[in-house]
Design a protein around this motif. Structure first.
Motif, mmCIF file in Angstrom:
data_model
loop_
_atom_site.group_PDB
_atom_site.id
_atom_site.type_symbol
_atom_site.label_atom_id
_atom_site.label_comp_id
_atom_site.label_asym_id
_atom_site.label_seq_id
_atom_site.Cartn_x
_atom_site.Cartn_y
_atom_site.Cartn_z
ATOM 1 N N GLY A 48 -3.733 2.678 1.463
ATOM 2 C CA GLY A 48 -2.885 3.088 0.200
ATOM 3 C C GLY A 48 -1.562 2.995 0.942
ATOM 4 N N VAL A 49 -0.467 2.548 0.059
ATOM 5 C CA VAL A 49 1.022 2.440 0.638
ATOM 6 C C VAL A 49 1.822 3.202 -0.085
ATOM 7 C CG1 VAL A 49 2.817 0.658 1.066
ATOM 8 C CG2 VAL A 49 0.419 0.074 1.396
ATOM 9 N N ASP A 50 2.584 3.791 0.445
ATOM 10 C CA ASP A 50 3.730 4.461 -0.322
ATOM 11 C C ASP A 50 5.041 4.772 0.747
ATOM 12 O OD1 ASP A 50 3.503 6.635 -3.210
ATOM 13 O OD2 ASP A 50 5.206 6.972 -1.904
ATOM 14 N N LEU A 51 6.028 4.932 -0.107
ATOM 15 C CA LEU A 51 7.514 5.002 0.639
ATOM 16 C C LEU A 51 7.511 6.403 1.216
ATOM 17 C CD1 LEU A 51 9.817 3.111 1.053
ATOM 18 C CD2 LEU A 51 10.658 4.020 -1.192
ATOM 19 N N ASP A 52 6.956 7.385 0.563
ATOM 20 C CA ASP A 52 6.863 8.854 0.915
ATOM 21 C C ASP A 52 5.923 9.189 1.748
ATOM 22 O OD1 ASP A 52 7.258 11.463 0.799
ATOM 23 O OD2 ASP A 52 7.533 11.636 -1.340
ATOM 24 N N GLN A 84 2.773 4.146 5.584
ATOM 25 C CA GLN A 84 4.189 4.591 5.020
ATOM 26 C C GLN A 84 5.037 3.208 4.832
ATOM 27 O OE1 GLN A 84 7.633 5.099 6.856
ATOM 28 N NE2 GLN A 84 8.456 5.038 4.723
ATOM 29 N N GLY A 85 5.284 2.684 3.721
ATOM 30 C CA GLY A 85 6.188 1.489 3.985
ATOM 31 C C GLY A 85 6.526 1.159 2.395
ATOM 32 N N SER A 86 7.058 -0.031 2.312
ATOM 33 C CA SER A 86 7.928 -0.263 0.666
ATOM 34 C C SER A 86 6.922 -1.555 0.472
ATOM 35 C CB SER A 86 9.179 -0.655 1.091
ATOM 36 O OG SER A 86 9.464 -1.083 -0.199
ATOM 37 N N VAL A 87 6.729 -1.491 -0.822
ATOM 38 C CA VAL A 87 5.826 -2.588 -1.668
ATOM 39 C C VAL A 87 6.482 -3.688 -1.558
ATOM 40 C CG1 VAL A 87 4.519 -0.846 -2.783
ATOM 41 C CG2 VAL A 87 6.786 -1.826 -3.813
ATOM 42 N N SER A 88 7.890 -3.824 -1.097
ATOM 43 C CA SER A 88 8.686 -5.064 -1.354
ATOM 44 C C SER A 88 8.367 -5.758 0.099
ATOM 45 C CB SER A 88 10.048 -4.758 -1.467
ATOM 46 O OG SER A 88 10.708 -3.935 -0.459
#
Ligand code: SAM
Length: 231
Positions: A48-52, A84-88
């Motif tokens: 799972g990846v999310d910025l938050d 934690q990270g950005s999908v870009s």
């Protein structure tokens, strides 16, 4: 069921036909989809990846194996990691993933992030399947929103035509095919407006050999949690 539950059910139904071993949920938020997906026997790795990051830290405990998981062991191994990270951005650890899911995420992305998203997902991860959902603006007339968005953080809401033209450009650039689907309200009752949430299901073309250069600066996501299930 509520709309968000219908979305998860749709994703689970689509994935159960494909039985991917490695699935990444981009913009996983409270990890509700991951918490359902972890019960599927075909899956061996979920990320799972999310910025938050604080949101992820707050819900990672619910993905830890429980007594039940030790008593009823899985047929296959399973490891769940939250990043934690950005999908870009692209992270090496997502290479060779079979499926990417992104539910109600793209409408939260700023223009530059949205622009970088296709290359990160279709170019670098380059999975067999990508499932994306986003609000259908055509349906908004039924809400009487008067041109307002459904949520304060939405940067846009696309009509079916806008979404489909974005999807078709991705297919051209990265050699995928796409099918559309949706959830929310019987389409016979809302024929002219489509579904409340629109879905695109992308499939990598069988003979496609994509040769994308490695991203210049490979950004590394921050590992927030890891849960290893007994089997
Ligand atoms: N997919 C979730 C679900 O179905 O339950 C809901 C997604 S929520 C509406 C949008 C999420 O996208 C938020 O958790 C937000 O932190 C995350 N987000 C926004 N921009 C992001 C980015 N650039 N990279 C990763 N996650 C992002």
């Amino acid at each position: 069921p509520k709309l968000y539950v219908q979305r998860y059910n749709k994703v689970l139904e689509l994935l159960s036909r494909l039985r991917p071993e490695k699935v990444v949920d981009l913009g996983c938020a409270e990890c509700k989809l991951i918490n359902l997906l972890r019960h599927e026997d075909y899956v061996k790795e979920i990320s799972g990846v999310d910025l938050d990051g604080s949101l992820l830290r707050g819900c990672s405990h619910k993905l830890d194996p429980q007594a039940y998981d030790f008593l009823n062991k899985r047929f296959n191994p399973l490891t769940i990691r939250l990043y934690q990270g950005s999908v870009s951005e692209f992270d090496e650890r997502l290479r060779n993933y079979d499926a990417v899911v992104s539910i109600e995420l793209i409408e939260h992305l700023l223009p530059k992030t949205l622009e970088d998203f296709p290359q990160a997902v279709f170019g670098y991860i380059n999975p067999k399947t990508v499932i994306i959902s986003t609000p259908n603006a055509d349906f908004n007339v039924l809400f009487g929103l008067n041109g307002c968005f459904r949520h304060w953080d939405h940067k846009f809401e696309w009509t079916r035509k806008q979404f489909q033209s974005w999807c078709e450009n991705i297919c051209k650039d990265y050699q995928y095919s796409v099918e559309y689907d949706g959830v929310g309200v019987d389409p016979d009752k809302t024929q002219n407006f489509g579904y409340c949430s629109q879905f695109a299901i992308f499939t990598k073309l069988q003979d496609s050999r994509t040769h994308f250069h490695e991203p210049a600066n490979v950004k590394s996501f921050q590992l927030v949690s890891e849960a290893v299930y007994p089997f």
